[in-house]
Scaffold this active site. Structure first.
Site, mmCIF file in Angstrom:
data_model
loop_
_atom_site.group_PDB
_atom_site.id
_atom_site.type_symbol
_atom_site.label_atom_id
_atom_site.label_comp_id
_atom_site.label_asym_id
_atom_site.label_seq_id
_atom_site.Cartn_x
_atom_site.Cartn_y
_atom_site.Cartn_z
ATOM 1 N N GLU A 158 -7.747 -12.479 9.704
ATOM 2 C CA GLU A 158 -8.409 -11.094 9.256
ATOM 3 C C GLU A 158 -8.802 -11.577 7.722
ATOM 4 O OE1 GLU A 158 -7.348 -6.720 9.089
ATOM 5 O OE2 GLU A 158 -5.607 -7.781 9.125
ATOM 6 N N HIS A 160 -2.678 0.043 16.362
ATOM 7 C CA HIS A 160 -1.986 0.488 15.286
ATOM 8 C C HIS A 160 -0.640 1.298 15.796
ATOM 9 C CE1 HIS A 160 -2.209 1.554 10.909
ATOM 10 N NE2 HIS A 160 -2.720 0.370 10.978
ATOM 11 N N ASP A 166 -7.294 -3.000 17.485
ATOM 12 C CA ASP A 166 -5.998 -2.547 17.117
ATOM 13 C C ASP A 166 -5.601 -1.448 17.260
ATOM 14 O OD1 ASP A 166 -3.706 -2.438 15.217
ATOM 15 O OD2 ASP A 166 -4.767 -2.771 13.430
ATOM 16 N N TYR A 199 -7.916 5.718 13.331
ATOM 17 C CA TYR A 199 -7.917 4.598 12.450
ATOM 18 C C TYR A 199 -8.744 3.462 12.592
ATOM 19 C CZ TYR A 199 -6.259 -0.106 11.435
ATOM 20 O OH TYR A 199 -6.171 -1.279 10.923
ATOM 21 N N GLU A 213 2.191 -6.961 11.437
ATOM 22 C CA GLU A 213 2.023 -6.578 10.181
ATOM 23 C C GLU A 213 3.262 -5.733 9.700
ATOM 24 O OE1 GLU A 213 -1.629 -4.826 11.078
ATOM 25 O OE2 GLU A 213 -1.067 -2.990 10.079
ATOM 26 N N ASN A 216 0.804 -1.113 -0.075
ATOM 27 C CA ASN A 216 0.138 0.055 0.033
ATOM 28 C C ASN A 216 0.957 1.359 0.069
ATOM 29 O OD1 ASN A 216 -2.215 1.657 0.249
ATOM 30 N ND2 ASN A 216 -2.777 0.718 2.191
ATOM 31 N N HIS A 235 -2.151 -11.109 8.649
ATOM 32 C CA HIS A 235 -2.561 -9.837 8.068
ATOM 33 C C HIS A 235 -3.417 -10.175 7.122
ATOM 34 C CE1 HIS A 235 -1.725 -5.373 6.932
ATOM 35 N NE2 HIS A 235 -2.510 -5.316 7.751
ATOM 36 N N ASP A 261 -5.907 -3.956 1.420
ATOM 37 C CA ASP A 261 -4.796 -3.415 0.749
ATOM 38 C C ASP A 261 -3.851 -4.542 0.358
ATOM 39 O OD1 ASP A 261 -4.709 -2.034 3.696
ATOM 40 O OD2 ASP A 261 -2.845 -3.111 3.017
ATOM 41 N N HIS A 303 -13.980 -6.277 10.795
ATOM 42 C CA HIS A 303 -13.874 -5.014 11.439
ATOM 43 C C HIS A 303 -15.188 -4.355 11.870
ATOM 44 C CE1 HIS A 303 -9.731 -4.498 8.926
ATOM 45 N NE2 HIS A 303 -9.898 -5.571 9.980
ATOM 46 N N TRP A 359 0.642 6.406 12.229
ATOM 47 C CA TRP A 359 -0.825 6.246 11.827
ATOM 48 C C TRP A 359 -1.250 5.058 12.087
ATOM 49 C CZ3 TRP A 359 -3.191 3.341 7.892
ATOM 50 C CH2 TRP A 359 -4.585 3.291 7.749
ATOM 51 N N GLU A 405 -3.872 -5.745 19.312
ATOM 52 C CA GLU A 405 -3.101 -5.920 18.172
ATOM 53 C C GLU A 405 -2.118 -4.625 18.229
ATOM 54 O OE1 GLU A 405 -5.433 -6.086 14.604
ATOM 55 O OE2 GLU A 405 -3.806 -5.334 13.441
ATOM 56 N N ARG A 437 -13.088 -7.340 15.261
ATOM 57 C CA ARG A 437 -12.140 -6.278 15.857
ATOM 58 C C ARG A 437 -13.143 -5.017 15.987
ATOM 59 N NH1 ARG A 437 -7.798 -3.568 12.167
ATOM 60 N NH2 ARG A 437 -9.537 -2.007 11.734
ATOM 61 N N ARG A 460 1.133 -11.890 13.552
ATOM 62 C CA ARG A 460 0.435 -11.549 12.616
ATOM 63 C C ARG A 460 1.049 -10.906 11.356
ATOM 64 N NH1 ARG A 460 -3.949 -9.426 12.514
ATOM 65 N NH2 ARG A 460 -3.324 -7.515 11.772
HETATM 66 C C1 GCO Z 1 -5.004 -4.193 9.866
HETATM 67 C C2 GCO Z 1 -3.839 -3.104 9.485
HETATM 68 C C3 GCO Z 1 -4.225 -2.413 8.290
HETATM 69 C C4 GCO Z 1 -3.015 -1.571 7.880
HETATM 70 C C5 GCO Z 1 -3.228 -1.495 6.453
HETATM 71 C C6 GCO Z 1 -1.945 -0.451 6.041
HETATM 72 O O1 GCO Z 1 -4.833 -4.839 10.956
HETATM 73 O O2 GCO Z 1 -5.598 -4.740 8.938
HETATM 74 O O3 GCO Z 1 -3.373 -2.453 10.674
HETATM 75 O O4 GCO Z 1 -5.398 -1.923 8.371
HETATM 76 O O5 GCO Z 1 -3.277 -0.375 8.486
HETATM 77 O O6 GCO Z 1 -2.709 -2.605 5.975
HETATM 78 O O7 GCO Z 1 -1.835 -0.503 4.447
HETATM 79 MG MG MG Z 2 -3.305 -3.874 12.175
#
Ligand code: GCO
Ligand code: MG
Length: 413
Positions: free
Chosen positions: A350, A223, A221, A160, A273, A38, A323, A327, A123, A413, A247, A148, A294
């Protein structure tokens, strides 16, 4: 048998995807892989077409391990998301070829089924607790047993996992006020502060458990935004809510700080991830600092590397939760499920429901029923590419959002 061509297809049916098609000298025999990263799609496409493809022409596509080693170690420069996504795209396509040649689904080559399907999660993100609850209930009504949950944080701009620009599912965020010679497409900027977040998330799970009970597995998550002590506090405060795992509480630079979270809490932890090889994962596994690994199979060297990561994880009582966001392309989702249903230590998967346009370009994504994902029993991975359809959707530059704190400083982010 020989590889005759390595074709890279970049397409944007609703977001950008990078597909790899490896053709052989056996008529009609080819493999399809996914090499989508991505926001860095063209770097990976160039890595494959400029640097990797010439090395593969004339090679035996059956020598997956040797090709993997030669791409990873033979290049001297190793690791990192761009290179490991390129290697993954090749690796996934080669496993597809091997399965087709053997007349077997890839999960069968990996040792055969260990379970009827891969337990899947989706999600649920809400602008407030009630909307988050409604979305969890909608997911449960669809058959999900694991959800999630994310919620907007008061005072933040975008969050997020909560719709619109805050969602990883968002692709092309238009910022007319931020042109900078880029046709209006620049990263969206979100605002976020740790204190309101740390107050809100335990309250969200309090609300969800009171409203929905404990039957549904819930998790969250982070993040990678917290400091170790903030993450430890959140993990401890979520203990009564019995989440499946917390997560990505920390940035990947701070793996040793998982020890601090562990010292303070029995909330299970998941991470991966942003890790790109088994060596990146090693300290988390050998010290049993997490409960779910993951990694993104499509960003960590493909099926060959994922099996090794899973084997180390199994040894240290860690389960997988690869993951699986929107994307990455359907071929990686297919690879996920082939591995999931053949592993002893699979945990949860996921998933996303792809749009009609994505399914038109990449027919054969895994199917969801009653909470579980599955793949067809056809030879290979079961995912294909329609190159004519792909041409209708040209690449469009897009960025992930950027997060800043109230004082304007950059945060993950
Ligand atoms: C998830 C991830 C994604 C990422 C994304 C970035 O747990 O699915 O955090 O949402 O933010 O793959 O490109
Ligand atoms: Mg994630």
């Amino acid at each position: 048998m020989k590889i005759t061509e390595v074709r890279v297809v970049v397409t944007c049916p609703d977001r950008n995807y990078v597909a790899v098609k490896i053709l052989t000298d056996q008529p009609g025999l080819y493999g399809v892989g996914d090499a989508t990263l991505n926001g860095r799609e063209l770097s990976v496409a160039a890595m494959i077409s400029e640097h990797i493809a010439p090395l593969l022409i004339g090679r035996d596509p059956g020598q997956i391990e040797d090709i993997w080693q030669s791409l990873y170690r033979g290049s001297y420069w190793r690791g990192g998301p761009v290179q490991m996504t390129a290697v993954a795209g090749i690796d996934i396509a080669l496993w597809d070829i091997k399965g087709k040649l053997a007349g077997m689904p890839v999960y069968s080559l990996l040792g055969g089924r260990t379970r009827v399907g891969a337990l899947a999660y989706t999600h649920a993100g809400g602008r407030d607790f009630i909307e988050a609850e409604d979305r969890v209930r909608a997911a449960v009504a669809k058959g999900f047993k694991v959800v999630r949950a994310q919620v907007a944080i008061p005072g933040s701009v975008g969050t997020y996992g909560v719709g619109g620009a805050g969602s990883a599912a968002s692709v092309l965020t238009e910022h007319p006020g931020n042109l900078q010679g880029d046709g209006g497409r620049m990263p969206s900027v979100e605002k976020w502060e740790p204190s309101p977040y740390l107050r809100t998330i335990p309250a969200l799970f309090d609300h969800l458990r009171n409203a929905i009970g404990f039957e549904v597995e819930l998790f969250h998550d982070v993040h990678e935004r917290l400091t170790p002590i903030q993450a430890a506090r959140l993990a401890r405060e979520l203990e009564p809510h019995r989440i499946l795992f917390l997560e990505d509480p920390l940035r990947p630079e701070y793996l040793e700080s998982f020890r601090l979270i562990r010292q303070h809490s029995v909330t299970p932890l998941g991470m991966g991830e942003l890790l790109h090889s088994r060596w990146d994962c090693l300290p988390l596994l050998t010290e049993q600092l997490i409960d779910y690994i993951r990694c993104d199979i499509g960003h960590a060297g493909g099926i060959t590397e994922a099996r090794k990561i899973a084997a180390v994880a199994e040894t240290f009582h860690v389960q997988t939760a690869w993951h699986g966001p929107g994307d990455i392309g359907p071929a990686t989702h297919a690879a996920n499920v082939h591995i999931d249903i053949s592993l002893p230590n699979f945990g949860v998967q996921e998933m996303v429901f792809f749009s009609d346009a994505v399914n038109e370009v990449f027919p054969g994504a895994p199917t969801f029923r009653d909470g579980y994902l599955n793949v067809a029993d056809t030879p290979g991975l079961g995912n294909d590419i329609n190159e004519e359809a792909a041409k209708k959707y040209p690449y469009q530059r897009a960025y992930l959002p950027v997060t800043r704190r109230a004082d304007g400083s950059v945060l993950d982010w």
